[in-house]
Structures are given as C-alpha cells and as structure tokens.
Design a protein around this motif. Structure first.
Motif, PDB file in Angstrom:
ATOM      1  N   PHE A  27       0.844  -1.170   0.000  1.00  0.00           N
ATOM      2  CA  PHE A  27       0.000   0.000   0.000  1.00  0.00           C
ATOM      3  C   PHE A  27       0.884   1.225   0.000  1.00  0.00           C
ATOM      4  O   PHE A  27       2.038   1.185   0.362  1.00  0.00           O
ATOM      5  N   LEU A  47     -27.808   8.834  -0.697  1.00  0.00           N
ATOM      6  CA  LEU A  47     -26.747   8.210   0.064  1.00  0.00           C
ATOM      7  C   LEU A  47     -26.988   8.508   1.511  1.00  0.00           C
ATOM      8  O   LEU A  47     -27.254   9.645   1.884  1.00  0.00           O
ATOM      9  N   SER A 133     -15.503 -15.309 -11.162  1.00  0.00           N
ATOM     10  CA  SER A 133     -15.263 -13.872 -11.344  1.00  0.00           C
ATOM     11  C   SER A 133     -16.134 -13.308 -12.462  1.00  0.00           C
ATOM     12  O   SER A 133     -16.485 -12.129 -12.443  1.00  0.00           O
ATOM     13  N   LYS A 136     -19.496 -12.595 -10.843  1.00  0.00           N
ATOM     14  CA  LYS A 136     -19.402 -11.444  -9.926  1.00  0.00           C
ATOM     15  C   LYS A 136     -19.286 -10.146 -10.721  1.00  0.00           C
ATOM     16  O   LYS A 136     -19.930  -9.148 -10.393  1.00  0.00           O
ATOM     17  N   ALA A 137     -18.456 -10.182 -11.752  1.00  0.00           N
ATOM     18  CA  ALA A 137     -18.265  -8.966 -12.552  1.00  0.00           C
ATOM     19  C   ALA A 137     -19.550  -8.610 -13.304  1.00  0.00           C
ATOM     20  O   ALA A 137     -19.918  -7.430 -13.411  1.00  0.00           O
ATOM     21  N   TYR A 140     -21.984  -7.155 -10.879  1.00  0.00           N
ATOM     22  CA  TYR A 140     -21.520  -5.823 -10.487  1.00  0.00           C
ATOM     23  C   TYR A 140     -21.818  -4.811 -11.598  1.00  0.00           C
ATOM     24  O   TYR A 140     -22.316  -3.717 -11.335  1.00  0.00           O
ATOM     25  N   LEU A 172     -15.702   7.487 -14.947  1.00  0.00           N
ATOM     26  CA  LEU A 172     -16.041   7.629 -13.520  1.00  0.00           C
ATOM     27  C   LEU A 172     -17.398   8.317 -13.365  1.00  0.00           C
ATOM     28  O   LEU A 172     -18.238   7.901 -12.559  1.00  0.00           O
TER      29      LEU A 172
ATOM     30  N   MET B   1     -12.282  -0.506 -12.351  1.00  0.00           N
ATOM     31  CA  MET B   1     -12.708  -0.031 -13.666  1.00  0.00           C
ATOM     32  C   MET B   1     -12.474  -1.139 -14.684  1.00  0.00           C
ATOM     33  O   MET B   1     -11.517  -1.901 -14.562  1.00  0.00           O
ATOM     34  N   PHE B  77     -10.911  -6.370 -15.179  1.00  0.00           N
ATOM     35  CA  PHE B  77     -11.374  -5.454 -14.143  1.00  0.00           C
ATOM     36  C   PHE B  77     -10.213  -5.179 -13.201  1.00  0.00           C
ATOM     37  O   PHE B  77      -9.620  -6.105 -12.638  1.00  0.00           O
ATOM     38  N   ARG B  78      -9.900  -3.905 -13.058  1.00  0.00           N
ATOM     39  CA  ARG B  78      -8.801  -3.542 -12.175  1.00  0.00           C
ATOM     40  C   ARG B  78      -9.166  -2.278 -11.423  1.00  0.00           C
ATOM     41  O   ARG B  78      -9.594  -1.289 -12.020  1.00  0.00           O
ATOM     42  N   ILE B  84     -14.043   5.610  -7.547  1.00  0.00           N
ATOM     43  CA  ILE B  84     -15.256   5.493  -6.726  1.00  0.00           C
ATOM     44  C   ILE B  84     -15.980   4.222  -7.155  1.00  0.00           C
ATOM     45  O   ILE B  84     -16.229   4.008  -8.343  1.00  0.00           O
ATOM     46  N   LEU B  85     -16.305   3.398  -6.181  1.00  0.00           N
ATOM     47  CA  LEU B  85     -16.978   2.134  -6.492  1.00  0.00           C
ATOM     48  C   LEU B  85     -18.209   1.973  -5.621  1.00  0.00           C
ATOM     49  O   LEU B  85     -18.229   2.462  -4.495  1.00  0.00           O
ATOM     50  N   GLU B  86     -19.174   1.238  -6.120  1.00  0.00           N
ATOM     51  CA  GLU B  86     -20.303   0.828  -5.276  1.00  0.00           C
ATOM     52  C   GLU B  86     -20.089  -0.638  -4.932  1.00  0.00           C
ATOM     53  O   GLU B  86     -19.946  -1.468  -5.827  1.00  0.00           O
ATOM     54  N   GLU B 100     -17.354  -6.088  -1.304  1.00  0.00           N
ATOM     55  CA  GLU B 100     -16.957  -6.645  -2.603  1.00  0.00           C
ATOM     56  C   GLU B 100     -17.520  -5.788  -3.713  1.00  0.00           C
ATOM     57  O   GLU B 100     -18.703  -5.440  -3.688  1.00  0.00           O
ATOM     58  N   ALA B 101     -16.648  -5.498  -4.687  1.00  0.00           N
ATOM     59  CA  ALA B 101     -17.119  -4.815  -5.895  1.00  0.00           C
ATOM     60  C   ALA B 101     -16.678  -5.690  -7.049  1.00  0.00           C
ATOM     61  O   ALA B 101     -15.510  -5.698  -7.415  1.00  0.00           O
ATOM     62  N   GLY B 102     -17.602  -6.453  -7.601  1.00  0.00           N
ATOM     63  CA  GLY B 102     -17.208  -7.412  -8.631  1.00  0.00           C
ATOM     64  C   GLY B 102     -16.309  -8.457  -7.993  1.00  0.00           C
ATOM     65  O   GLY B 102     -16.572  -8.937  -6.896  1.00  0.00           O
ATOM     66  N   PRO B 103     -15.192  -8.766  -8.644  1.00  0.00           N
ATOM     67  CA  PRO B 103     -14.298  -9.781  -8.082  1.00  0.00           C
ATOM     68  C   PRO B 103     -13.302  -9.230  -7.051  1.00  0.00           C
ATOM     69  O   PRO B 103     -12.491  -9.986  -6.525  1.00  0.00           O
ATOM     70  N   ARG B 143     -21.118   3.269  -1.197  1.00  0.00           N
ATOM     71  CA  ARG B 143     -20.262   3.901  -2.194  1.00  0.00           C
ATOM     72  C   ARG B 143     -18.978   4.286  -1.470  1.00  0.00           C
ATOM     73  O   ARG B 143     -19.021   4.962  -0.437  1.00  0.00           O
ATOM     74  N   LYS B 145     -14.467   5.115  -1.824  1.00  0.00           N
ATOM     75  CA  LYS B 145     -13.369   5.538  -2.684  1.00  0.00           C
ATOM     76  C   LYS B 145     -12.165   4.664  -2.350  1.00  0.00           C
ATOM     77  O   LYS B 145     -11.844   4.464  -1.171  1.00  0.00           O
ATOM     78  N   ILE B 146     -11.489   4.201  -3.388  1.00  0.00           N
ATOM     79  CA  ILE B 146     -10.289   3.399  -3.187  1.00  0.00           C
ATOM     80  C   ILE B 146      -9.140   4.341  -2.850  1.00  0.00           C
ATOM     81  O   ILE B 146      -8.861   5.287  -3.588  1.00  0.00           O
ATOM     82  N   PHE B 157      -5.951  -6.411  -3.773  1.00  0.00           N
ATOM     83  CA  PHE B 157      -6.695  -6.125  -2.559  1.00  0.00           C
ATOM     84  C   PHE B 157      -6.686  -4.617  -2.346  1.00  0.00           C
ATOM     85  O   PHE B 157      -5.693  -3.967  -2.622  1.00  0.00           O
ATOM     86  N   CYS B 158      -7.792  -4.095  -1.894  1.00  0.00           N
ATOM     87  CA  CYS B 158      -7.902  -2.638  -1.821  1.00  0.00           C
ATOM     88  C   CYS B 158      -8.294  -2.171  -0.437  1.00  0.00           C
ATOM     89  O   CYS B 158      -8.935  -2.882   0.335  1.00  0.00           O
TER      90      CYS B 158
END
Lengths: 216, 177
Positions: A27, A47, A133, A136-137, A140, A172, B1, B77-78, B84-86, B100-103, B143, B145-146, B157-158
């Motif tokens: 990180f 929200l 995956s 899931k994707a 999503y 975005l 994204m 997907f990366r 910003i993710l939901e 979890e957002a997608g995988p 929602r 933010k990473i 992992f985020c």
C-alpha cells in the motif's frame, strides 16, 4: 445536498508503480497526514452517511492514510494542521494499459450479457465451468449500471472530451451517475482544476443523464 | 474499472489435440487457462471476447508439445486509487468492514468510517449512527473511494474510505428510515 469539503491544502501527488507484478508492492503508506472533514450529506438523500458535518472541526486532522496501517489515531485525535493530501482530494491514478480501452459499467453490462447468453448454452456441458469472477463482474456491472443504454450515455458524455475531461474521468462520471455538479467535483476532484472551463458542459451532461437514468 | 484489452499468451498444446479442430482446442484451452485469473498488471480477466491472431506453432525440443503465440481480446477489471466504487458489504467487525465490488475485495477501516458511526456487536454486527438512522451491515450497499491498492502476482486487494463527501451507504437490507 451538498458535500462540504473545505480542504484547501496543496496536494502532493502520490504515485505507485503499477507496472510491476512484484510481490513487494504494498500500500502507499507514505501518504502525509490527512485532513478529515466529516462525511457530508450526500446528494438528494440517496446516500445515507454518518452525516454530522459539525462533529469534526475543520482543523481536525486524522492520521489520514496511515491510520489503516498503524491502527491508531484518527478518531477524534486533533493534530496540528498540516498541509496534507486528503482522501477527498485523491485523484484517480489511472494507468491505462497499452492496446486497451476503458469501458463504462453500462457498456460492460451489455457486453457480458451477450457472453452470458452464449455461456448459458455452453454451461449445459458439464465439462465447462463458468468462472466465479465472471458472475461477480457481470452482477456488479448490471447493478452499477444506472442507465438505459450505453450508446445514449456515450452520446451524452463524449462531448465532454472537448472540455479537457479525460476518458477515465468520463467513465467515472458514468459509473457514479451523479445528480448534482457538486457531487461530480467532490468525487472527481481532478475536474476542479478546470472548473471554470468545464462546469457548464458537465451540468448539461448531468441533466441529460438524468433523463436516461433507469429507476432502480 | 473495466478495460477492453488485447493480451498475448503462449499456449502449449499436446500433439494429441492436433487435427482439423486444432484452433478450437487452442481457444478452449485459452479460455480455461485465462478466464477467472488475476494478474497484478492487468487485473481480473473477466471474459475473453475474441481471438485476434494465432501465430505459427513452435515444437518444443524433447517434449513434442507445440507452443502457439495467441493474441486475444478480453474484458479485465482492475481497481485504481481514487476510483469510486459501489460495493456490497460482506463482513463487519470492530476493525472495519469488508466489501466486494465485482471480483475485488475492499477493506474499509473503522478509522475511515465517519466518527459518528459506532460499531455494534451482536448477531448482526454493524456500524450505526447515534440516532440509528444509518446502518452498515452485511449486504448493505456502500459507495466508497479506493485509497490504496495492494497488488501481487495473483490478487488485488484494496483499502477504501467512506469518510468523504457523497460517500457512504446507498441502501441497506433492513433500512431504518
């Protein structure tokens, strides 16, 4: 509803080397201290947040990006005001691979829907396993898609390129599905630099997006 | 994204697969080997959308296997810093919550959750505001933010935050309105 981001600190840009597959990548711990503002109320009540905007004073600074590493500090700890990059000002650090195109969630939903239909036929063969995956994707992308069609979103947002909005920022905006201009600038802080130039077109785009939004 | 990207891979094929359906066998093997994997560089390979080119095969000495360079298009997907993710909450504990957002898995530390949300333990651990109006629990949509990504050879992992404007709970399964 407006978010209140009063952080006026100059922001040193932090980058990580994202080219490597190395195990040693970690990180970004070296973020300077972060000026936290309390989480503002989000747009139009859609929200729900912790929302007490006055619960942290403006001078309050958590230990920002380090807190998740050190596990300490942050909560209510008043530290001296430092020029810091807040998470609110963290810009999208997009590293677009060569030979690639960014896809919005709405585009991915349509693309994966077609593949899913083919897979439904293939999955009757017990030897063929659909990867987790993918599911899931797909889920999503479907749930993150706020709009009727990808084509209509592209028509609305592509003109923003003329006003200096990058592909990543457009993606975005499409994925967020903002309701107000303040939401856009809060969540895509890199657009603030050219606000005087892009505000009008972005507002028009938001209005147009509202018309093609699909209620959930 | 999500990205639509062209990648290249060397595929090895055993001679027993040679024949009129060699190309189909190569493509099936490619899909089996690549779909669902994750690389630190490109992210999660969600689906292969097409094969652009299959080069000439090269016989490997001593084994009889043949290596084919295959160029293919795929959706990956990366996650990126600042994105910003939901995401959907999968686990809540006193250190924070996982979503979890997608995988991709994202952790939001309790230090990056608004201060007026407190952890409540119990059958359904959650973070709740003092007035009980906002709750984060399993299956809540948030929602975020990473703010950091950790990349290794096969996993991403985020770390995320919901402590900024316009971030937070979108919906929760047992909403207290």
């Amino acid at each position: 509803m407006k978010g209140m981001n009063n952080n006026s600190a100059k922001i040193p840009h932090v980058t990580i080397d994202s080219d490597s597959d190395s195990d040693s990548e970690g990180f970004v711990e070296e973020l300077p201290r972060v000026n936290f503002t309390s989480n503002g109320k989000a747009a139009s009540g859609s929200l729900k947040t912790g929302g007490k905007t006055s619960s942290l004073s403006k001078g309050d600074a958590g230990k920002g990006g380090n807190t998740y590493i050190s596990g300490k500090g942050g909560k209510g700890s008043a530290s001296t005001a430092v020029s810091a990059k807040s998470d609110a000002e963290l810009k999208l650090e997009l590293d677009v691979p060569p030979n690639s195109r960014i896809l919005m969630n709405c585009e991915v939903a349509e693309l994966l829907q077609e593949i899913h239909e083919h897979m439904a036929i293939l999955s009757e063969d017990p030897k063929i396993k659909i990867p987790e995956s993918f599911d899931k994707a797909f889920q999503y992308a479907k749930e993150g898609n706020h709009f009727s069609t990808a084509q209509s979103v592209k028509q609305v947002l592509d003109p923003l390129k003329k006003y200096g909005v990058s592909d990543g920022e457009i993606c975005l905006i499409a994925n967020i599905g903002p309701e107000t201009i303040e939401e856009v600038y809060a969540l895509v802080p890199s657009l603030k630099a050219t606000r005087s130039f892009n505000q009008g077109p972005i507002m028009e785009a938001i209005t147009a997006l509202t018309n093609i939004k699909v209620p959930k | 994204m999500f990205f639509h990207i062209v990648l290249e891979r060397n595929m090895q094929l055993h001679p027993r697969h040679f024949g009129p359906h060699l190309r189909d066998k190569l493509v099936s093997k490619l899909i089996k080997d690549v779909e669902g994997t994750c690389s630190g560089r490109h992210g999660f390979v969600v689906a292969i959308t097409g094969v652009e080119d299959i080069g000439k095969g090269l016989i490997r000495e001593g084994t009889g296997y043949v290596t084919f360079p295959v160029k293919y298009q795929c959706v990956v997907f990366r996650p990126f810093k600042g994105e910003i993710l939901e995401a959907v909450v999968t686990m809540v504990n006193k250190m924070g919550f996982f979503a979890e957002a997608g995988p991709v898995q994202i952790f939001v530390s309790n230090h990056l959750i608004p201060d007026d949300m407190e952890f409540q333990s119990g059958d359904v651990p959650n973070y709740t505001t003092s007035d009980g109006s906002v709750k984060i629990q399993k299956d809540s949509e948030v929602r975020l933010k990473i703010i950091g990504t950790r990349v290794d050879a096969t996993e991403i992992f985020c770390i995320g935050t919901i402590k900024d404007d316009f971030l937070g709970v979108i919906s929760d399964p047992g909403a207290a309105m």
